[in-house]
Motif scaffolding. Structure first.
Motif, PDB file in Angstrom:
ATOM      1  N   ALA A 214      12.486   1.219   1.041  1.00 51.60           N
ATOM      2  CA  ALA A 214      13.266   1.906   2.076  1.00 51.60           C
ATOM      3  C   ALA A 214      12.509   3.109   2.612  1.00 51.60           C
ATOM      4  O   ALA A 214      12.496   3.369   3.818  1.00 51.60           O
ATOM      5  CB  ALA A 214      14.622   2.329   1.505  1.00 51.60           C
ATOM      6  N   LYS A 215      11.845   3.845   1.704  1.00 46.72           N
ATOM      7  CA  LYS A 215      11.064   5.008   2.126  1.00 46.72           C
ATOM      8  C   LYS A 215       9.860   4.579   2.959  1.00 46.72           C
ATOM      9  O   LYS A 215       9.494   5.246   3.931  1.00 46.72           O
ATOM     10  CB  LYS A 215      10.602   5.780   0.877  1.00 46.72           C
ATOM     11  CG  LYS A 215       9.860   7.069   1.195  1.00 46.72           C
ATOM     12  CD  LYS A 215      10.746   8.066   1.925  1.00 46.72           C
ATOM     13  CE  LYS A 215      10.016   9.378   2.185  1.00 46.72           C
ATOM     14  NZ  LYS A 215      10.846  10.326   2.962  1.00 46.72           N
TER      15      LYS A 215
ATOM     16  N   GLY B 184       7.383   6.238 -10.823  1.00 48.71           N
ATOM     17  CA  GLY B 184       8.741   6.041 -11.301  1.00 48.71           C
ATOM     18  C   GLY B 184       9.806   5.760 -10.268  1.00 48.71           C
ATOM     19  O   GLY B 184      10.982   5.596 -10.614  1.00 48.71           O
ATOM     20  N   THR B 185       9.460   5.670  -8.993  1.00 47.08           N
ATOM     21  CA  THR B 185      10.459   5.365  -7.967  1.00 47.08           C
ATOM     22  C   THR B 185      10.839   3.887  -8.034  1.00 47.08           C
ATOM     23  O   THR B 185       9.951   3.026  -8.072  1.00 47.08           O
ATOM     24  CB  THR B 185       9.905   5.695  -6.562  1.00 47.08           C
ATOM     25  OG1 THR B 185       9.515   7.057  -6.510  1.00 47.08           O
ATOM     26  CG2 THR B 185      10.941   5.411  -5.484  1.00 47.08           C
TER      27      THR B 185
ATOM     28  N   SER C  18       0.829  -1.209   0.000  1.00 45.51           N
ATOM     29  CA  SER C  18       0.000   0.000   0.000  1.00 45.51           C
ATOM     30  C   SER C  18       0.861   1.255   0.000  1.00 45.51           C
ATOM     31  O   SER C  18       0.546   2.236  -0.678  1.00 45.51           O
ATOM     32  CB  SER C  18      -0.925   0.006   1.227  1.00 45.51           C
ATOM     33  OG  SER C  18      -1.947  -0.968   1.102  1.00 45.51           O
ATOM     34  N   LEU C  19       1.967   1.237   0.778  1.00 45.01           N
ATOM     35  CA  LEU C  19       2.821   2.417   0.867  1.00 45.01           C
ATOM     36  C   LEU C  19       3.676   2.614  -0.387  1.00 45.01           C
ATOM     37  O   LEU C  19       4.034   3.741  -0.729  1.00 45.01           O
ATOM     38  CB  LEU C  19       3.729   2.321   2.092  1.00 45.01           C
ATOM     39  CG  LEU C  19       3.051   2.325   3.467  1.00 45.01           C
ATOM     40  CD1 LEU C  19       4.101   2.351   4.568  1.00 45.01           C
ATOM     41  CD2 LEU C  19       2.104   3.496   3.633  1.00 45.01           C
ATOM     42  N   CYS C  20       3.999   1.515  -1.057  1.00 46.36           N
ATOM     43  CA  CYS C  20       4.891   1.608  -2.213  1.00 46.36           C
ATOM     44  C   CYS C  20       4.153   1.839  -3.530  1.00 46.36           C
ATOM     45  O   CYS C  20       4.773   2.266  -4.521  1.00 46.36           O
ATOM     46  CB  CYS C  20       5.719   0.326  -2.341  1.00 46.36           C
ATOM     47  SG  CYS C  20       6.938   0.114  -1.029  1.00 46.36           S
TER      48      CYS C  20
ATOM     49  N   LEU D 285       8.731   5.817   6.637  1.00 46.23           N
ATOM     50  CA  LEU D 285       7.399   6.362   6.910  1.00 46.23           C
ATOM     51  C   LEU D 285       6.748   5.661   8.097  1.00 46.23           C
ATOM     52  O   LEU D 285       6.021   6.285   8.877  1.00 46.23           O
ATOM     53  CB  LEU D 285       6.510   6.240   5.669  1.00 46.23           C
ATOM     54  CG  LEU D 285       6.830   7.208   4.525  1.00 46.23           C
ATOM     55  CD1 LEU D 285       6.075   6.822   3.268  1.00 46.23           C
ATOM     56  CD2 LEU D 285       6.478   8.641   4.937  1.00 46.23           C
ATOM     57  N   MET D 286       6.986   4.352   8.244  1.00 48.83           N
ATOM     58  CA  MET D 286       6.425   3.633   9.395  1.00 48.83           C
ATOM     59  C   MET D 286       6.961   4.219  10.693  1.00 48.83           C
ATOM     60  O   MET D 286       6.209   4.380  11.675  1.00 48.83           O
ATOM     61  CB  MET D 286       6.763   2.148   9.297  1.00 48.83           C
ATOM     62  CG  MET D 286       6.044   1.428   8.173  1.00 48.83           C
ATOM     63  SD  MET D 286       4.245   1.348   8.403  1.00 48.83           S
ATOM     64  CE  MET D 286       4.129  -0.038   9.534  1.00 48.83           C
TER      65      MET D 286
END
Length: 561
Positions: A411-412, A403-404, A394-396, A416-417
């Motif tokens: 990793a991001k 485009g990430t 869900s976060l990715c 964020l967690m």
């Protein structure tokens, strides 16, 4: 604040609970869900059961109703007696009879409790048909009379209506009519006003009180809203981890709480004192709305009509790092404005400029590259998060779509967690494995993952208990300070608006009736509608954090507790 002093010592005891223990079915050695609950409610008394989500409030009510989910929870010990009848030993047929004549329940969400394919009049009549010998004519007459008693307008029309054709407040009144039509001795109300705006909430609370005084009904009122408790309670029991940790008359609990947990609950209640206005990080507006109109329906090939004007001539701007709150009753147009800005619906007229791009008239394909600039957090995160996806997915999803690289997005997501105070190793879990407050944190993290310029929060904390609500509001504040994001905050709770908003815009029937700094609008309202909203706010006469009453310049008429 003036309290009613009511003595119930001589009133008959309606409900008696002793050493109630509820646990997981077939697992007597597991940690109990309820552990040694004692409770007494007398005729005419309103007993409020309060506590955070998961404290055991609703399980207590389901045990009393004999509605514990089979194969999940069971009564493992103790006594529940309703006017001398032991519920824990009653058969299924006895419980059906008790639920109609002796005990009734109002649920939090009437739309899930009402049958969507039956007219509401038929649903009220079903109670009478099952438990009385009244003729069809007598049944309909009594149904219409009860609908009038709960102050429904145009009862002949509403009698024929389906649930989806009624407002939230009207649906809740139908539930109250169904619960009270056989004059039960005990009414259980499980969060019946949580999702309602302040004026409808006040009407429902007054209605329950009025019916109680008329019929002498005992009320077990379950809520996490201490403002509501201050308005209606005679006695309060505070629950934590399946136990009652404090019980006291309402005056004693609000003025001299004994337990640290009770003090924590009271101090978490937001008040109507507006926050100090914050300076914008730049003079440039990040979002500008000009002449926004939204009309539903209208002329078509076979018909001509003006349609329903859900929003008319809405204008505002928000600078980076600032929050604009839109408040008003249900149907005022708040969420319509939010959905127009998000382009979940297409506005009829007007301009919406986000990060320098006018998006109101862009086609879907043209709009796609700009969506990363504005993100939304909905009221119910369980419905907005895909139940089949892990939190990581869900976060990715958003960053990867723009485009990430996957490794960088993962990793991001872990960062964020930590930002929303959740462990990194929870990324592989699914939404159902989190509490409501944790799910909302995940929804916020998902929105922030896109590094938006504008964050829209549509009733993002209205379904959360007060302590979790305070944590989520602090989180949103922290995110604004870190990233300088502009926020549009939609809410019906003026106390929440006072805590987080720099400016407040008040809507009524699609029109903006007042707009200005929060300190001006909430402390010195100019419009009668704004004043009515403020006066309807439950518990507004109480300073919960300091356990004292407030001296109000304009106390609500008849608002003693």
């Amino acid at each position: 604040m003036e309290f009613k002093s009511r003595d119930f010592s001589q009133a008959g005891r309606v409900l008696k609970i002793r050493k109630l223990k509820v646990g997981l079915t077939g697992r007597p050695d597991a940690e109990p869900v309820l552990d040694g609950i004692d409770l007494d409610i007398r005729a005419g008394e309103t007993h409020c059961l309060v506590g955070e989500s998961g404290s055991g409030k609703s399980v207590t009510s389901l045990a009393v109703m004999g509605l514990l989910p089979k194969d999940a929870l069971e009564v493992q010990g103790g006594l529940i007696a309703l006017e001398g009848v032991e519920i824990t030993a009653a058969s299924a047929s006895q419980m059906r009879e008790l639920r109609a004549r002796k005990i009734a329940m109002i649920f939090q969400e009437p739309m899930t409790a009402l049958n969507p394919v039956l007219r509401v009049g038929e649903q009220i009549e079903e109670v009478l048909n099952m438990h009385t010998d009244l003729s069809q004519a007598e049944t309909k007459k009594r149904t219409l009379d009860m609908m009038e008693q709960v102050h429904l307008p145009d009862v002949q029309r509403i009698y024929q209506a389906f649930p989806h054709q009624l407002s939230g407040g009207q649906r809740q009144r139908i539930m109250i009519a169904m619960a009270l039509i056989l004059d039960p001795d005990l009414l259980i109300a499980d969060e019946p006003t949580t999702a309602l705006d302040v004026t409808t909430q006040l009407q429902i609370l007054k209605l329950i009180s009025e019916m109680q005084e008329r019929q002498g009904t005992a009320v077990l009122f379950i809520t996490h809203d201490m403002g509501v408790v201050a308005e209606i309670a005679d006695t309060v029991s505070v629950m934590q981890h399946g136990r009652i940790v404090e019980r006291a008359p309402i005056r004693d609990l609000l003025t001299d709480p004994q337990e640290d947990y009770t003090k924590k609950l009271l101090r978490a209640v937001p008040n109507l004192a507006p926050r100090a206005a914050r300076a914008a990080t730049t003079a440039q507006e990040v979002i500008s709305v000009q002449g926004l109109d939204m009309t539903y329906g209208g002329s078509g090939f076979f018909r001509k009509s003006e349609g329903v004007k859900a929003a008319q001539d809405v204008n505002f701007t928000i600078r980076p790092g600032q929050t604009l709150g839109i408040v008003g009753e249900s149907g005022s147009g708040k969420s319509t404005v939010a959905r127009c800005i998000m382009r979940l619906i297409d506005p009829t007229e007007g301009k919406v400029t986000v990060a320098g791009t006018e998006i109101a008239q862009l086609g879907r394909r043209q709009l796609q590259p700009h969506r990363k600039h504005f993100q939304i957090v909905f009221q119910d995160p369980y419905r907005s998060l895909n139940p089949r996806w892990t939190v990581a997915r869900s976060l990715c999803e958003g960053p990867i779509n723009f485009g990430t690289p996957k490794d960088e997005a993962m990793a991001k997501a872990a960062e964020l967690m930590e930002l929303v105070d959740l462990p990194r190793d929870a990324l592989d879990r699914y939404p159902h494995q989190f509490s409501g407050g944790q799910r909302q944190r995940i929804a916020i993290a998902r929105a922030v993952a896109m590094k938006p310029d504008v964050l829209v929060a549509d009733e993002a904390v209205s379904a959360l208990d007060v302590s979790v609500q305070a944590q989520v509001l602090d989180l949103l504040d922290d995110i604004q300070e870190r990233f300088g994001v502009a926020m549009l905050f939609i809410t019906h709770d003026l106390r929440v608006a006072a805590q987080i908003c720099d400016e407040v815009l008040v809507m009524q029937k699609g029109l903006v009736v007042e707009h200005g700094p929060a300190a001006q609008v909430l402390a010195d309202p100019r419009h009668d509608y704004t004043r009515n909203l403020i006066e309807a706010a439950p518990g507004r006469q109480w300073d919960f954090a300091n356990f004292r009453a407030l001296e109000l310049a304009h106390p609500r008429q008849g608002a003693t507790t």
